[in-house]
Design a protein around this motif. Structure first.
Motif, PDB file in Angstrom:
ATOM      1  N   ALA A  54       0.837  -1.207   0.000  1.00 22.98           N
ATOM      2  CA  ALA A  54       0.000   0.000   0.000  1.00 22.98           C
ATOM      3  C   ALA A  54       0.868   1.251   0.000  1.00 22.98           C
ATOM      4  O   ALA A  54       0.591   2.221  -0.718  1.00 22.98           O
ATOM      5  CB  ALA A  54      -0.927  -0.005   1.212  1.00 22.98           C
ATOM      6  N   GLY A  55       1.940   1.226   0.797  1.00 24.19           N
ATOM      7  CA  GLY A  55       2.864   2.355   0.810  1.00 24.19           C
ATOM      8  C   GLY A  55       3.535   2.552  -0.537  1.00 24.19           C
ATOM      9  O   GLY A  55       3.721   3.678  -0.994  1.00 24.19           O
ATOM     10  N   GLY A  56       3.888   1.430  -1.191  1.00 23.80           N
ATOM     11  CA  GLY A  56       4.489   1.513  -2.510  1.00 23.80           C
ATOM     12  C   GLY A  56       3.540   2.095  -3.541  1.00 23.80           C
ATOM     13  O   GLY A  56       3.954   2.879  -4.408  1.00 23.80           O
ATOM     14  N   VAL A  57       2.267   1.723  -3.441  1.00 21.52           N
ATOM     15  CA  VAL A  57       1.260   2.256  -4.370  1.00 21.52           C
ATOM     16  C   VAL A  57       1.109   3.761  -4.178  1.00 21.52           C
ATOM     17  O   VAL A  57       1.081   4.535  -5.153  1.00 21.52           O
ATOM     18  CB  VAL A  57      -0.096   1.545  -4.166  1.00 21.52           C
ATOM     19  N   ILE A  58       1.019   4.200  -2.924  1.00 21.20           N
ATOM     20  CA  ILE A  58       0.857   5.633  -2.643  1.00 21.20           C
ATOM     21  C   ILE A  58       2.077   6.406  -3.142  1.00 21.20           C
ATOM     22  O   ILE A  58       1.952   7.446  -3.799  1.00 21.20           O
ATOM     23  CB  ILE A  58       0.652   5.862  -1.135  1.00 21.20           C
ATOM     24  N   ALA A  59       3.263   5.895  -2.835  1.00 20.75           N
ATOM     25  CA  ALA A  59       4.485   6.563  -3.290  1.00 20.75           C
ATOM     26  C   ALA A  59       4.544   6.617  -4.811  1.00 20.75           C
ATOM     27  O   ALA A  59       4.980   7.616  -5.396  1.00 20.75           O
ATOM     28  CB  ALA A  59       5.710   5.844  -2.732  1.00 20.75           C
ATOM     29  N   SER A  60       4.098   5.554  -5.471  1.00 19.96           N
ATOM     30  CA  SER A  60       4.118   5.502  -6.931  1.00 19.96           C
ATOM     31  C   SER A  60       3.148   6.508  -7.535  1.00 19.96           C
ATOM     32  O   SER A  60       3.441   7.152  -8.546  1.00 19.96           O
ATOM     33  CB  SER A  60       3.782   4.092  -7.409  1.00 19.96           C
ATOM     34  N   LEU A  61       1.985   6.653  -6.913  1.00 21.42           N
ATOM     35  CA  LEU A  61       0.971   7.564  -7.437  1.00 21.42           C
ATOM     36  C   LEU A  61       1.407   9.027  -7.366  1.00 21.42           C
ATOM     37  O   LEU A  61       1.014   9.837  -8.205  1.00 21.42           O
ATOM     38  CB  LEU A  61      -0.347   7.377  -6.683  1.00 21.42           C
ATOM     39  N   ILE A  62       2.222   9.367  -6.362  1.00 25.07           N
ATOM     40  CA  ILE A  62       2.651  10.762  -6.237  1.00 25.07           C
ATOM     41  C   ILE A  62       4.048  10.993  -6.812  1.00 25.07           C
ATOM     42  O   ILE A  62       4.615  12.069  -6.648  1.00 25.07           O
ATOM     43  CB  ILE A  62       2.613  11.225  -4.763  1.00 25.07           C
ATOM     44  N   THR A  63       4.580   9.991  -7.503  1.00 21.51           N
ATOM     45  CA  THR A  63       5.892  10.138  -8.131  1.00 21.51           C
ATOM     46  C   THR A  63       5.856  11.227  -9.204  1.00 21.51           C
ATOM     47  O   THR A  63       4.932  11.277 -10.023  1.00 21.51           O
ATOM     48  CB  THR A  63       6.328   8.811  -8.784  1.00 21.51           C
ATOM     49  N   PHE A  64       6.848  12.108  -9.207  1.00 21.60           N
ATOM     50  CA  PHE A  64       6.938  13.132 -10.239  1.00 21.60           C
ATOM     51  C   PHE A  64       7.153  12.466 -11.597  1.00 21.60           C
ATOM     52  O   PHE A  64       7.816  11.430 -11.689  1.00 21.60           O
ATOM     53  CB  PHE A  64       8.113  14.068  -9.963  1.00 21.60           C
ATOM     54  N   PRO A  65       6.628  13.037 -12.670  1.00 31.29           N
ATOM     55  CA  PRO A  65       6.807  12.444 -13.999  1.00 31.29           C
ATOM     56  C   PRO A  65       8.258  12.159 -14.362  1.00 31.29           C
ATOM     57  O   PRO A  65       8.551  11.146 -15.005  1.00 31.29           O
ATOM     58  CB  PRO A  65       6.209  13.509 -14.923  1.00 31.29           C
ATOM     59  N   ALA A  66       9.191  13.019 -13.952  1.00 29.23           N
ATOM     60  CA  ALA A  66      10.595  12.797 -14.298  1.00 29.23           C
ATOM     61  C   ALA A  66      11.117  11.481 -13.739  1.00 29.23           C
ATOM     62  O   ALA A  66      12.048  10.886 -14.295  1.00 29.23           O
ATOM     63  CB  ALA A  66      11.449  13.952 -13.781  1.00 29.23           C
ATOM     64  N   ALA A  67      10.514  11.005 -12.648  1.00 29.04           N
ATOM     65  CA  ALA A  67      10.983   9.782 -11.994  1.00 29.04           C
ATOM     66  C   ALA A  67      10.126   8.564 -12.313  1.00 29.04           C
ATOM     67  O   ALA A  67      10.311   7.501 -11.710  1.00 29.04           O
ATOM     68  CB  ALA A  67      11.032   9.992 -10.482  1.00 29.04           C
ATOM     69  N   TRP A  96      11.867   5.203 -12.885  1.00 28.83           N
ATOM     70  CA  TRP A  96      12.408   4.596 -11.669  1.00 28.83           C
ATOM     71  C   TRP A  96      11.299   3.987 -10.826  1.00 28.83           C
ATOM     72  O   TRP A  96      11.499   2.970 -10.158  1.00 28.83           O
ATOM     73  CB  TRP A  96      13.197   5.638 -10.882  1.00 28.83           C
ATOM     74  N   MET A  97      10.133   4.609 -10.842  1.00 25.53           N
ATOM     75  CA  MET A  97       8.986   4.016 -10.159  1.00 25.53           C
ATOM     76  C   MET A  97       8.638   2.676 -10.786  1.00 25.53           C
ATOM     77  O   MET A  97       8.417   1.669 -10.092  1.00 25.53           O
ATOM     78  CB  MET A  97       7.789   4.973 -10.238  1.00 25.53           C
ATOM     79  N   ILE A  98       8.623   2.634 -12.113  1.00 25.43           N
ATOM     80  CA  ILE A  98       8.338   1.383 -12.818  1.00 25.43           C
ATOM     81  C   ILE A  98       9.407   0.342 -12.502  1.00 25.43           C
ATOM     82  O   ILE A  98       9.106  -0.840 -12.295  1.00 25.43           O
ATOM     83  CB  ILE A  98       8.255   1.641 -14.333  1.00 25.43           C
ATOM     84  N   ALA A  99      10.667   0.777 -12.438  1.00 26.03           N
ATOM     85  CA  ALA A  99      11.769  -0.148 -12.138  1.00 26.03           C
ATOM     86  C   ALA A  99      11.567  -0.822 -10.786  1.00 26.03           C
ATOM     87  O   ALA A  99      11.909  -2.004 -10.607  1.00 26.03           O
ATOM     88  CB  ALA A  99      13.103   0.588 -12.167  1.00 26.03           C
ATOM     89  N   GLY A 100      11.010  -0.078  -9.825  1.00 27.18           N
ATOM     90  CA  GLY A 100      10.766  -0.663  -8.514  1.00 27.18           C
ATOM     91  C   GLY A 100       9.799  -1.826  -8.571  1.00 27.18           C
ATOM     92  O   GLY A 100      10.026  -2.885  -7.947  1.00 27.18           O
TER      93      GLY A 100
END
Length: 319
Positions: A15-28, A31-35
């Motif tokens: 759940a924490g990973g999903v929340i962090a992924s949703l607020i990831t800046f477009p430039a990153a 790297w979010m996908i890589a996780g």
């Protein structure tokens, strides 16, 4: 540790990973996908299906509505193929040799597609041009209140050429088109564009905004001016304009100032963490959006870095 406790821990982590992924800046985003790909890789290497992280990742990307370069479709196809294979394979026991081959092929497909996406994502934000400075022709900054609040004044302190602030509160791309004669009269060698936020706020369509931006950029190129585009955020999770600026800079081979520049004005303000927890001396904005003096300096430094990527250190004043 009990099984139920471990399961709860995994649920909280995901759940924490999903929340962090949703607020990831477009430039990153790569790297979010890589996780998520790494999580899937670990599961597959351990003999687990591994398709769930791929499904979660794909859902997050769709929800965020980011720019989709062609490499994104390649990665989506690889994720779909691996997901189907692992989902079907979880219902039967393949031989050890075939399973190892399948794992190797799937990892090559996933990470190869990811590398292609990452490269295209990076090149989308950077111009291949290597222009030369043209005497004292100025930099002209065109934009709404984020520009008119004064970052060009700070930019002038950082560059070896003059800077002109043509920012206007509440301006749309249509308004900027009407003001083109003033822009052309300044005879700029560089134009920094920060437009499109008010197009969205005033109900303009993505297509109309992109068409207006194209006319502005074409007019700049006609007078021999280079263009730098500032990426404008229109939401912290979902981008209703679908990564317009990143797509636009890729199509026109322009330099992009990442939307993290503007997003950080919000984050480092009294109205959002981490600024919410910090003293006012560290804030980039006092009202939660527009830059204060420190924010103007920060924006100017971000634009300077983009110009240095194009022109080299000769455009920057020596400390």
């Amino acid at each position: 540790m009990t099984t139920s406790t471990k399961r709860l821990g995994w649920i909280v982590a995901i759940a924490g990973g999903v929340i962090a992924s949703l607020i990831t800046f477009p430039a990153a985003v790569p790297w979010m996908i890589a996780g998520w790909l790494l999580y899937s890789t670990v599961l597959i290497a351990r003999g687990r299906p591994g398709w769930l992280p791929l499904l979660v990742c794909a859902s997050i990307v769709l929800v965020k509505n980011v720019d989709w370069p062609s490499a994104f479709y390649l990665l989506a196809g690889a994720m779909l193929a691996v997901g189907i294979w692992r989902g079907a394979g979880s219902r039967k026991q393949p031989s050890v040799s075939s399973n190892r081959l399948g794992v190797a092929v799937s990892m090559i497909a996933l990470w190869g597609a990811w590398l292609a996406l990452s490269w295209m994502w990076w090149t989308s934000a950077h111009s291949s041009e290597m222009p030369q400075l043209q005497g004292e022709r100025p930099v002209v900054c065109v934009g709404d209140s984020l520009t008119s609040f004064g970052y060009p004044d700070e930019l002038a302190k950082l560059l070896t050429i003059p800077v002109i602030n043509q920012g206007t509160d509440g301006i749309t791309t249509s308004d900027a088109l009407k003001a083109l004669p003033e822009l052309i009269a300044a005879n700029p060698q560089i134009v920094v564009i920060e437009l499109g936020g008010h197009d969205f706020l005033k109900g303009k369509t993505r297509a109309a905004t992109k068409a207006n931006l194209q006319k502005i950029v074409d007019a700049c190129h006609d007078i021999g001016a280079e263009v730098v585009v500032m990426e404008v955020p229109r939401g912290f999770i979902i981008d209703p304009f679908g990564g317009l600026e990143r797509e636009f800079t890729r199509d026109n081979d322009l330099e992009l100032v990442s939307d993290g520049t503007i997003r950080n004005l919000v984050l480092w303000s009294p109205y959002a963490p981490p600024g919410l927890w910090l003293d006012a001396a560290r804030h980039l904005s006092d009202d939660g959006l527009h830059p204060n003096a420190r924010g103007n300096r920060y924006m100017a430094e971000c634009v300077t870095e983009a110009l240095v990527r194009l022109y080299g250190e000769k455009i920057r004043t020596t400390p």
